[in-house]
Design an enzyme around this catalytic site. Structure first.
Site, PDB file in Angstrom:
ATOM      1  N   GLU A 325       3.799  28.923  -2.866  1.00 12.06           N
ATOM      2  CA  GLU A 325       4.303  28.256  -1.655  1.00 12.06           C
ATOM      3  C   GLU A 325       3.485  27.014  -1.340  1.00 12.06           C
ATOM      4  OE1 GLU A 325       7.109  29.281  -0.747  1.00 12.06           O
ATOM      5  OE2 GLU A 325       6.973  31.096  -1.970  1.00 12.06           O
ATOM      6  N   HIS A 328       4.461  24.055  -3.281  1.00 11.10           N
ATOM      7  CA  HIS A 328       5.677  23.410  -2.762  1.00 11.10           C
ATOM      8  C   HIS A 328       5.396  22.381  -1.669  1.00 11.10           C
ATOM      9  CE1 HIS A 328       9.020  25.429  -4.658  1.00 11.10           C
ATOM     10  NE2 HIS A 328       8.768  26.620  -4.183  1.00 11.10           N
TER      11      HIS A 328
END
Ligand SMILES: [Zn+2]
Length: 858
Positions: A325, A328
């Site tokens: 995550e 990202h």
């Protein structure tokens, strides 16, 4: 997003369309009005499961318009007004098309080109579908139910929370205000900027404006949640937000997240683009996690963990998802795909980058060796006629959701890894960094990355990658010849039938003359390498290898001298050949029979996976011989390791012990191990923490696999009472694994009754259907309650109940499943169903070939 992994490692032909095929254009909004900033105020009512909202959007009207079209779903719009700086004001009537998820605002007049502000008041619902703005409920340590309102917008669900231009390239900034009961925790993408009294016991919490980003990255979370004190990571405040009572499970996530933030700032050579980083554990969550800028949401098992009681796999999962995550935040959030066909690059890169990040964090975990199983998992699907290219056209929201599969994540990441190893790690990093810098706050497609990598490396990156991205499948590389004169050939690898594609294939090989690399562009190539040839050296290539009989015999002799990754690949290639019907199970048994001294846990898991598949198809009179084979195979390791860790052991050694115990007690049906496992399990319940986590986990698996109805009830009770997310899941899984029909019936009824969290219902159904003893009965129950069952599963993950149907290779059941799914398609799961049915056909073929001759091989 981080996908939720398959419950166990197991596992385009175009979808048949009788209706007109919708095109991307049908789902794209007109480009006549472009948003640049949303000022969004939401007042959720947790008790009523509803919310009221107001949005003021700064828009540029590109050409004179008399109507504005934007996305809405399950929203009621009123009072839409368009205003410009001259004070001109245009009212609008609203026409909503729920099917198209759009509202058209018909203006009282024509709005001239220029800058306007669009104001809309609206109402919506907090749904239970784990998408859009939804409700999640948990019970605190005092037994009190607490309701949270939270968001999951990817792919196209922001429209369920506020009217918006819900397409990834229509980036804007967002100023969010949440009006909530005083005392509740409120989180959004930006840090809290101010808090004012809103009357009636409510406060208005205004958050700092976001960076320019896509709608699917907006997030807000409201509820009785606790928050850790922020830790400072080079100027970025990092916090964990969690349900009350779980503060003791946040330490590892903070540490892994701090590492990840620093790692990527250096890797990308760009400072973190958000102002703060909150990581929020949500009790009900459809996926693994979601990369909302600065407010990343997680399912609890992917964030909260007790390092003293978790297995290495559970710890690694948390670290990987956190790293995925955070990757990202730059790759995906700062630079975003133009449209959903490009989602693969987003996910493939984050998956690849998380391996690098955690490999640097915990080198002792050997992440790339573990990644071997992810690669092979995607190869399973990619060896089918029903595979798809990594990148395919995407029109509808369902098609966008269907992209979140193993081909996007695992094949995508594997192909990037192959490219990185071919270009060189530093060259690759530089190209990625340049790509992000050039496209910050913008939108891209794959070509933009390929050109940056080509500039950095001087290699024809686009030509190579196009052959991997725009065609499905992968090659089998044939190796023949002798030292000084080898021939490599490529042909498509398929389990069933033939494929005729070719790839631009980067090959790394090693021999007595050292390591060499080349690009094979046609069907074959000559190679002048020395003795002891290993093709796919390092095993980072996304292809399989088939040596000539002579070369293969030599390689198998040298197997112990190869790297763990290479041994894994060699065994995986051998098993794939059995599935294909190229060699028989006897060949596989001969290969693995000599590997009892193997030291790497992942290689063991690969060996055992093939044996487990044979066990599934073995006739009752042959199973005892196969079980004896397994016992003999693991005996050396089992004797050496025993049941207790030796001081100073590393995590992988402890994990190997658990794997060996489970192999003996389940696949090997070893009575003594089963008896000991029962004792160890009781010990682990009475004196938690004293039994090593890997041993406790293995003992639980053995007890469950040989358990009865009383065990089942006990597992459910333990799961229900536990505050530790991994334990909740582990005992649910154990409950679903007990070979007892009454237990399976009760569990299935609990799912139908909504007594199992929807986030867990889909993988539990999958495990139950794949279960050796219970599966046939579960299948009957599934058919009886098909629609009611699907109602208990989040729409985005409905297809995943089919994950283990390849286990149901009994010919009559296999035929019944195929016929049923033809008449009962799962929305958005048509392609996945085709793939699983083809994998099932492969297993039916394996059963037909091997069931009767397996006994002779043992
Ligand atoms: Zn992701």
């Amino acid at each position: 997003m981080a996908a939720r992994r398959a419950p166990v490692p197991s596992t385009c032909s175009p979808i048949e369309e009788e209706r007109p095929v919708p095109s991307e254009a049908d789902y794209r909004l007109p480009r006549t009005v472009i948003p640049s900033h949303y000022e969004l105020t939401l007042t959720p009512d947790l008790g009523e499961a509803s919310f009221a909202g107001h949005v003021a959007v700064d828009v540029a009207v590109v050409e004179p318009v008399s109507e504005i079209v934007l996305n809405t779903a399950e929203l009621t719009l009123h009072d839409a007004t368009l205003i410009n700086s001259d004070g001109q004001q245009l009212g609008a009537t609203v026409e909503t098309d729920e099917e198209a998820e759009r509202s058209t605002l018909r203006l009282d007049g024509t709005a001239a080109a220029g800058a306007w502000k669009l104001e809309i008041s609206f109402d919506g619902i907090l749904n239970d579908d784990l998408r859009g703005f939804y409700r999640s409920v948990y019970t605190d340590p005092n037994g009190v139910d607490k309701t949270i309102a939270t968001t999951q917008f990817e792919a196209t669900e922001a429209r369920r929370a506020f009217p918006c231009w819900d397409e990834p390239d229509l980036k804007a900034t967002y100023g969010v205000t949440l009006i909530v009961d005083d005392g509740l925790t409120a989180i959004s993408n930006g840090a809290e900027a101010e808090r004012t009294d809103a009357g009636g016991g409510k406060v208005a919490v205004r958050f700092v404006d976001t960076i320019k980003m896509s709608t699917y990255l907006v997030a807000f979370i409201v509820g009785e949640l606790d928050v850790t004190d922020p830790i400072d990571v080079d100027g970025i405040p990092l916090r964990i937000v969690y349900p009350s009572g779980k503060g003791n499970l946040t330490g590892f996530a903070l540490d892994a997240a701090a590492h990840s933030l620093r790692y990527y700032a250096e890797y990308y050579d760009i400072p973190y683009p958000g102002g703060k980083m909150d990581k929020i554990a949500i009790p009900d969550f459809a996926w693994g996690a979601m990369e909302n800028m600065g407010a990343v949401t997680y399912r609890e098992t992917a964030l909260l963990v007790d390092p003293h009681r978790a297995t290495q796999t559970e710890m690694m999962r948390v670290a990987e998802v956190i790293a995925h995550e955070i990757a990202h935040m730059w790759f995906g959030d700062l630079v975003t795909m133009k449209w959903w066909n490009g989602i693969w690059l987003n996910e493939a890169f984050a998956t690849f980058a998380s391996m690098k990040c955690i490999d640097a964090y915990r080198p002792d975990w050997k992440l790339w060796l573990t990644f071997s199983s992810d690669r092979v998992h995607s190869m399973e699907t990619d060896a089918l006629a029903a595979t798809r290219p990594i990148e395919v056209p995407v029109a509808s929201p369902e098609e966008a959701n269907a992209m979140f599969d193993s081909l996007t994540y695992e094949k995508g990441a594997s192909v990037l890894r192959m490219l990185e190893q071919y270009l060189g790690e530093e060259v690759f990093r530089l190209g990625v960094s340049n790509y992000l810098k050039e496209n910050a706050y913008g939108n891209t497609d794959g070509d933009d990355l390929w050109s940056a990598l080509a500039d950095a490396s001087g290699e024809p990156v686009k030509e190579i990658m196009d052959s991997w991205i725009f065609q499905g499948g992968f090659p089998l590389v044939g190796v023949d010849g002798e030292p000084g004169d080898y021939t490599l050939t490529q042909q498509q690898f398929r389990y069933l039938g033939e494929g005729d594609q070719l790839w631009k294939l980067p090959v790394v090989f090693r021999s007595s003359e050292g390591e060499q690399r080349m690009l094979i562009e046609g069907g074959s190539a000559s190679v002048a390498a020395g003795d002891d040839l290993v093709v796919n050296a390092g095993a980072d290539g996304f292809y399989r290898v088939a040596y000539s009989p002579e070369l293969r015999a030599g390689l198998r002799k040298r197997l112990p001298t190869l790297s763990g990754e290479e041994r894994y690949a060699a065994i995986s290639d051998a098993w794939a050949d059995v599935l294909k019907g190229g060699s028989d199970a006897a060949d596989y048994l001969r290969l693995v029979a000599g590997l009892g001294s193997e030291s790497e846990v992942d290689v063991w898991q690969r060996i055992l996976a093939g044996l487990s598949e044979l066990d599934r198809i073995a006739p009752p009179d042959v199973r005892p011989a196969l079980q004896a084979f397994v016992r003999d195979l693991v005996a050396e390791r089992a004797d050496a390791m025993g049941w207790k860790p030796i001081g100073g052991e590393d995590d992988r050694t402890r994990k190997l012990r658990g794997t060996i115990i489970a192999a003996l007690g389940v696949l090997g049906d070893d009575q003594e191990t089963q008896a000991t496992a029962r004792l160890v399990f009781e010990e682990s319940r009475s004196a938690e923490g004293l039994v090593d986590a890997e041993v406790a986990n293995a003992a639980l698996g053995v007890v469950a696999a040989n358990g009865d109805y009383d065990d089942f009830e006990r597992f459910l009770a333990i799961s229900n009472d536990s505050e530790v997310p991994q334990e909740v899941v582990k005992f649910l899984r154990a409950a679903a694994s007990v070979p007892d029909q009454a237990a399976a019936e009760k569990l299935f009824q609990m799912i139908l009754d909504g007594d199992i969290r929807r986030q867990d219902a889909f993988w539990m159904v999958a495990i139950m259907l794949g279960h050796r003893e219970n599966g046939p009965r579960v299948w009957e129950m599934m058919k009886e309650s098909w629609d009611a069952m699907l109602e208990q599963i989040p729409p985005a993950t409905g297809r995943r109940i089919l994950e283990l149907i390849p286990n149901r290779s009994e010919p009559e059941i296999a035929a019944d499943i195929a016929a049923w799914l033809a008449d009962h398609p799962i929305k958005g799961g048509e392609m996945f169903a085709q793939q699983q049915l083809e994998l099932l056909k492969v297993r039916v073929g394996l059963r037909e070939r091997e069931a009767n001759r397996l006994g002779e091989a043992l």
